[in-house]
Design an enzyme around this catalytic site. Structure first.
Site, PDB file in Angstrom:
ATOM      1  N   ASN A 260      -5.828   4.503   8.195  1.00 46.36           N
ATOM      2  CA  ASN A 260      -5.477   3.090   8.098  1.00 46.36           C
ATOM      3  C   ASN A 260      -6.349   2.444   7.039  1.00 46.36           C
ATOM      4  O   ASN A 260      -7.455   2.907   6.751  1.00 46.36           O
ATOM      5  CB  ASN A 260      -5.704   2.391   9.437  1.00 46.36           C
ATOM      6  CG  ASN A 260      -5.285   0.930   9.400  1.00 46.36           C
ATOM      7  OD1 ASN A 260      -4.206   0.595   8.904  1.00 46.36           O
ATOM      8  ND2 ASN A 260      -6.130   0.049   9.916  1.00 46.36           N
TER       9      ASN A 260
ATOM     10  N   HIS B  58      -8.006  -1.339   6.014  1.00 45.80           N
ATOM     11  CA  HIS B  58      -8.296  -2.648   6.611  1.00 45.80           C
ATOM     12  C   HIS B  58      -8.976  -3.528   5.564  1.00 45.80           C
ATOM     13  O   HIS B  58      -9.885  -3.069   4.859  1.00 45.80           O
ATOM     14  CB  HIS B  58      -9.217  -2.468   7.829  1.00 45.80           C
ATOM     15  CG  HIS B  58      -9.543  -3.747   8.520  1.00 45.80           C
ATOM     16  ND1 HIS B  58      -8.616  -4.421   9.302  1.00 45.80           N
ATOM     17  CD2 HIS B  58     -10.676  -4.504   8.538  1.00 45.80           C
ATOM     18  CE1 HIS B  58      -9.181  -5.524   9.771  1.00 45.80           C
ATOM     19  NE2 HIS B  58     -10.422  -5.603   9.323  1.00 45.80           N
TER      20      HIS B  58
ATOM     21  N   MET C 216       1.749  -3.307  12.100  1.00 50.18           N
ATOM     22  CA  MET C 216       1.111  -4.306  12.950  1.00 50.18           C
ATOM     23  C   MET C 216       1.179  -3.941  14.434  1.00 50.18           C
ATOM     24  O   MET C 216       1.605  -4.726  15.280  1.00 50.18           O
ATOM     25  CB  MET C 216       1.746  -5.678  12.712  1.00 50.18           C
ATOM     26  CG  MET C 216       1.733  -6.116  11.263  1.00 50.18           C
ATOM     27  SD  MET C 216       0.092  -6.052  10.502  1.00 50.18           S
ATOM     28  CE  MET C 216      -0.731  -7.357  11.395  1.00 50.18           C
ATOM     29  N   ARG C 217       0.730  -2.726  14.729  1.00 49.75           N
ATOM     30  CA  ARG C 217       0.679  -2.288  16.121  1.00 49.75           C
ATOM     31  C   ARG C 217      -0.565  -1.429  16.319  1.00 49.75           C
ATOM     32  O   ARG C 217      -0.952  -0.669  15.433  1.00 49.75           O
ATOM     33  CB  ARG C 217       1.926  -1.466  16.488  1.00 49.75           C
ATOM     34  CG  ARG C 217       3.213  -2.260  16.533  1.00 49.75           C
ATOM     35  CD  ARG C 217       4.388  -1.368  16.921  1.00 49.75           C
ATOM     36  NE  ARG C 217       4.207  -0.735  18.219  1.00 49.75           N
ATOM     37  CZ  ARG C 217       4.467  -1.315  19.376  1.00 49.75           C
ATOM     38  NH1 ARG C 217       4.932  -2.551  19.410  1.00 49.75           N
ATOM     39  NH2 ARG C 217       4.265  -0.669  20.518  1.00 49.75           N
TER      40      ARG C 217
ATOM     41  N   ASP D  80      -9.522  -0.576  14.692  1.00 52.10           N
ATOM     42  CA  ASP D  80     -10.292  -0.528  13.442  1.00 52.10           C
ATOM     43  C   ASP D  80     -11.665   0.098  13.653  1.00 52.10           C
ATOM     44  O   ASP D  80     -12.685  -0.405  13.167  1.00 52.10           O
ATOM     45  CB  ASP D  80     -10.446  -1.941  12.865  1.00 52.10           C
ATOM     46  CG  ASP D  80      -9.112  -2.562  12.492  1.00 52.10           C
ATOM     47  OD1 ASP D  80      -8.179  -1.815  12.124  1.00 52.10           O
ATOM     48  OD2 ASP D  80      -8.989  -3.794  12.568  1.00 52.10           O
TER      49      ASP D  80
ATOM     50  N   GLU E  48      -8.361   5.535  19.248  1.00 52.83           N
ATOM     51  CA  GLU E  48      -7.673   4.667  20.212  1.00 52.83           C
ATOM     52  C   GLU E  48      -8.160   3.224  20.158  1.00 52.83           C
ATOM     53  O   GLU E  48      -7.541   2.343  20.761  1.00 52.83           O
ATOM     54  CB  GLU E  48      -7.874   5.187  21.643  1.00 52.83           C
ATOM     55  CG  GLU E  48      -7.483   6.627  21.868  1.00 52.83           C
ATOM     56  CD  GLU E  48      -8.671   7.551  21.673  1.00 52.83           C
ATOM     57  OE1 GLU E  48      -9.433   7.755  22.635  1.00 52.83           O
ATOM     58  OE2 GLU E  48      -8.833   8.061  20.560  1.00 52.83           O
TER      59      GLU E  48
ATOM     60  N   ARG F  54       4.115   0.259  24.945  1.00 53.85           N
ATOM     61  CA  ARG F  54       3.460   0.837  23.772  1.00 53.85           C
ATOM     62  C   ARG F  54       3.582   2.358  23.699  1.00 53.85           C
ATOM     63  O   ARG F  54       3.958   2.906  22.673  1.00 53.85           O
ATOM     64  CB  ARG F  54       1.970   0.440  23.756  1.00 53.85           C
ATOM     65  CG  ARG F  54       1.230   0.969  22.537  1.00 53.85           C
ATOM     66  CD  ARG F  54       0.030   0.110  22.193  1.00 53.85           C
ATOM     67  NE  ARG F  54      -0.914  -0.039  23.274  1.00 53.85           N
ATOM     68  CZ  ARG F  54      -2.155   0.461  23.275  1.00 53.85           C
ATOM     69  NH1 ARG F  54      -2.582   1.141  22.238  1.00 53.85           N
ATOM     70  NH2 ARG F  54      -2.949   0.255  24.285  1.00 53.85           N
TER      71      ARG F  54
ATOM     72  N   ASN G  92       0.824  -1.207   0.000  1.00 53.79           N
ATOM     73  CA  ASN G  92       0.000   0.000   0.000  1.00 53.79           C
ATOM     74  C   ASN G  92       0.859   1.259   0.000  1.00 53.79           C
ATOM     75  O   ASN G  92       0.474   2.272  -0.586  1.00 53.79           O
ATOM     76  CB  ASN G  92      -0.963  -0.003   1.186  1.00 53.79           C
ATOM     77  CG  ASN G  92      -2.271  -0.696   0.867  1.00 53.79           C
ATOM     78  OD1 ASN G  92      -2.945  -0.335  -0.092  1.00 53.79           O
ATOM     79  ND2 ASN G  92      -2.627  -1.698   1.649  1.00 53.79           N
TER      80      ASN G  92
END
Length: 208
Positions: free
Chosen positions: A111, A113, A94-95, A149, A146, A69, A18
């Site tokens: 993002n 998905h 991947m976080r 997705d 937060e 994190r 992407n």
């Protein structure tokens, strides 16, 4: 540095297809007035880093292993701000981002998905769709908040599921649509010609 150029920061953990699609669209003039200023990965061997370097784009590795994190996110945010990034695009990163990260770039993180959210969030969305037996899947570009997705949806594309599909064949067809709608969503967001009402992202007047 041209102040009129919108600067994009890309975060990736793997191959970065992407990212490459965004770079290709920028190069073709389909996302006018923009450039990818920095590509960051949490994995040193991520193939997307090499692809960015081949294109002459600055890269940075910030290993995430063993780091809490928010502490990790503070390092990434600092690098993005140093690069004067206007928009952050996740491309297979991947976080899950911390509230600190999200608040540093409010409604400026996108993002993509591989499912029609809110269906099938999280990992292996294509496999989830097949196991559930749905007839259509697709992909979603959304703002990041937060939660996993869960942010307001900017764009979606539908991909029919065929009887013989496997997770791999479905993933490949969804990926083609991801490359298309991610560029469209980035163009819209960078243009500023949209408004958010509740969870709805609505285009406003002006060319996107």
């Amino acid at each position: 540095m041209n102040d009129n150029i919108k600067r994009i920061g890309v975060l990736l953990s793997g191959r970065g297809s992407n990212f490459e699609a965004l770079a290709d669209n920028i190069g073709a003039g389909r996302i006018p007035g923009s450039e990818i200023a920095l590509v960051i990965s949490n994995r040193e061997g991520a193939p997307g880093l090499a692809r960015a370097t081949e294109r002459g784009i600055a890269t940075k590795v910030i290993p995430s292993k063993g780091i809490e994190r928010e502490a990790y996110d503070r390092l990434v945010v600092a690098a993005l701000k140093e690069a004067k990034v206007d928009l952050v695009c996740l491309a297979g990163f991947m976080r899950l981002l911390s509230p600190y990260f999200v608040s540093a770039f409010p409604m400026r993180i996108l993002n993509i998905h591989p499912a029609l959210l809110p269906a099938f969030p999280g990992l292996e969305a294509q496999r989830q769709a097949l196991e559930y037996g749905v007839k259509f899947s697709g992909c979603t570009v959304h703002f990041v908040d937060e939660n996993l997705d869960a942010g307001p949806i900017v764009a979606q594309a539908i991909v029919p599921i065929e009887p013989a599909d496997t997770a791999d064949t479905l993933s490949a067809r969804i990926l083609e649509e991801e490359h298309r709608i991610y560029a469209e969503a980035v163009r819209l967001v960078l243009s500023g010609n949209f408004r958010i009402e509740g969870r709805r992202v609505l285009p406003t007047g002006g060319a996107a």
